[in-house]
Design an enzyme around this catalytic site. Structure first.
Site, PDB file in Angstrom:
ATOM      1  CG  ASP A  13      31.833  17.333  31.257  1.00 50.77           C
ATOM      2  OD1 ASP A  13      32.687  18.767  30.825  1.00 50.77           O
ATOM      3  OD2 ASP A  13      31.535  17.669  32.604  1.00 50.77           O
ATOM      4  CB  SER A  14      35.739  18.696  32.887  1.00 51.75           C
ATOM      5  OG  SER A  14      34.698  19.363  33.163  1.00 51.75           O
ATOM      6  CB  CYS A  77      33.256  18.954  28.034  1.00 52.13           C
ATOM      7  SG  CYS A  77      34.996  20.047  28.219  1.00 52.13           S
ATOM      8  CG  ASN A  78      30.276  24.272  25.898  1.00 55.25           C
ATOM      9  OD1 ASN A  78      29.969  25.360  25.216  1.00 55.25           O
ATOM     10  ND2 ASN A  78      29.732  24.373  27.087  1.00 55.25           N
ATOM     11  CD  GLU A 156      32.850  18.273  38.444  1.00 58.10           C
ATOM     12  OE1 GLU A 156      33.467  17.609  38.991  1.00 58.10           O
ATOM     13  OE2 GLU A 156      32.129  18.890  37.937  1.00 58.10           O
ATOM     14  CB  CYS A 188      30.393  26.183  30.880  1.00 62.30           C
ATOM     15  SG  CYS A 188      30.865  25.196  31.860  1.00 62.30           S
ATOM     16  CB  THR A 189      28.081  20.741  29.590  1.00 62.71           C
ATOM     17  OG1 THR A 189      29.453  20.294  30.119  1.00 62.71           O
ATOM     18  CG2 THR A 189      28.308  20.287  28.131  1.00 62.71           C
ATOM     19  CG  HIS A 190      30.003  21.934  34.953  1.00 58.02           C
ATOM     20  ND1 HIS A 190      31.125  21.550  33.888  1.00 58.02           N
ATOM     21  CD2 HIS A 190      30.801  21.468  36.187  1.00 58.02           C
ATOM     22  CE1 HIS A 190      31.702  20.748  34.468  1.00 58.02           C
ATOM     23  NE2 HIS A 190      31.280  19.888  35.419  1.00 58.02           N
TER      24      HIS A 190
HETATM   25  N1  DGL Z   1      31.579  21.360  31.506  1.00 56.14           N
HETATM   26  C1  DGL Z   1      32.667  21.673  30.859  1.00 56.14           C
HETATM   27  C2  DGL Z   1      32.444  22.956  29.837  1.00 56.14           C
HETATM   28  O1  DGL Z   1      31.826  22.433  29.242  1.00 56.14           O
HETATM   29  C3  DGL Z   1      34.130  21.975  32.066  1.00 56.14           C
HETATM   30  C4  DGL Z   1      34.963  22.603  31.700  1.00 56.14           C
HETATM   31  C5  DGL Z   1      35.788  22.774  32.837  1.00 56.14           C
HETATM   32  O2  DGL Z   1      35.730  21.672  33.650  1.00 56.14           O
HETATM   33  O3  DGL Z   1      37.048  23.576  33.680  1.00 56.14           O
HETATM   34  O4  DGL Z   1      33.648  23.830  29.090  1.00 56.14           O
END
Ligand code: DGL
Length: 274
Positions: A13-14, A77-78, A156, A188-190
């Site tokens: 993921d990011s 990560c989506n 984050e 979004c996984t966050h």
């Molecule tokens: N977790 C990422 C997602 O699912 C976040 C992307 C981001 O860093 O903006 O999209």
């Protein structure tokens, strides 16, 4: 057990968001060895162009394939899934699993009413990936999508509840509230880390749907279909790799997951790695 069965499941993921998917995979498949790459040095992916997100995704995937000999790649990560999944799937022989299909399926299956919603990054929502998939899986439902830029940055920083977050959520989630959405996918996984704040704004009568579990089920099905699942009673390990500051990764990651992140490695893109 063959070496391949014993190989790791690679997840990236990011930043910290993919930990929600890692947790679901660990719950469902406790014998699997996991390696997690959080690209904290280059987050957020959401506002970045498709070409950059695709390049970052390929670099991370190459790293996990070459250095960790992973047996499956989970694009947790989506945004990366919306932009880079076709390229990643073509590039490797191992199975590559993204978030869009399991997410859309989880939403379609769990929605009781006719009004459904998806929130995600600007990249995910503007890619149209969920709109296309849900037109296929839930054509009779009324879909409302909203981009929620800024949410990822709160996670984050490890800030999952605050007045500033609530103010931002009230503004960005207005289209969802006004449309009286009954089931809302956290695309979004966050965002599962922000579930309390999001639910506080949209109201308890809106069901929040996370795609982490559905994605974990897809990973399991794929491993079993290819005979790749871990079979023995080996000691499962999780290796965490960050492209950012490892001390910060440990601090925030431990706060978010509530467990000790023992093995943290670092990877610097500037140093090159080949
Ligand atoms: N977790 C990422 C997602 O699912 C976040 C992307 C981001 O860093 O903006 O999209």
């Amino acid at each position: 057990m063959s070496d391949v069965n014993n190989a790791k499941v690679g997840i990236f993921d990011s930043g910290f968001g993919g930990l929600t998917v890692l947790r679901a995979i660990a719950d469902l498949m406790p014998r699997e060895k996991l390696v997690y790459f959080g690209d904290s040095a280059r987050y957020p992916y959401g506002p970045k162009p498709k070409a950059d997100v695709t390049r970052f995704s390929v670099e991370i995937a190459d790293y996990l394939v070459d250095r960790h000999a992973i047996k499956v790649l989970v694009v947790a990560c989506n945004t990366a899934s919306a932009f880079a999944l076709p390229e990643l799937s073509e590039r490797y022989e191992i199975p590559v699993i993204g978030m869009i299909e399991p997410g859309a399926r989880a939403l379609a299956l769990s929605s009781v009413g006719e009004r459904i919603g998806v929130i995600g990054t600007v990249g995910t929502i503007s890619s149209g990936a969920y709109q296309t998939k849900l037109a296929e899986l839930a054509p009779k439902k009324r879909l409302v999508c909203a981009a929620t830029p800024g949410f990822v940055e709160f996670v984050e920083r490890g800030e999952t509840e605050s007045d500033q977050l609530t103010v931002l959520a009230e503004r960005l989630l207005r289209p969802i509230v006004e449309a009286k959405v009954q089931s809302l996918l956290l695309g979004c996984t966050h965002y599962p880390f922000l579930a309390r704040a999001i639910s506080g704004v949209v109201g308890a009568e809106t069901i929040l749907v996370s795609s982490a579990e559905e994605t974990a089920f897809q990973v399991r099905a794929e491993l079993i279909a290819r005979g790749l699942e871990a079979r023995g009673l080996g000691v499962p390990t999780t290796t965490y790799i960050t492209s950012g500051d490892p001390t910060e990764f440990r601090r925030v990651g431990q706060n978010l997951l509530g467990i000790d992140l023992c093995e943290i490695e670092t990877h610097s893109w500037s140093a090159g790695w080949r």
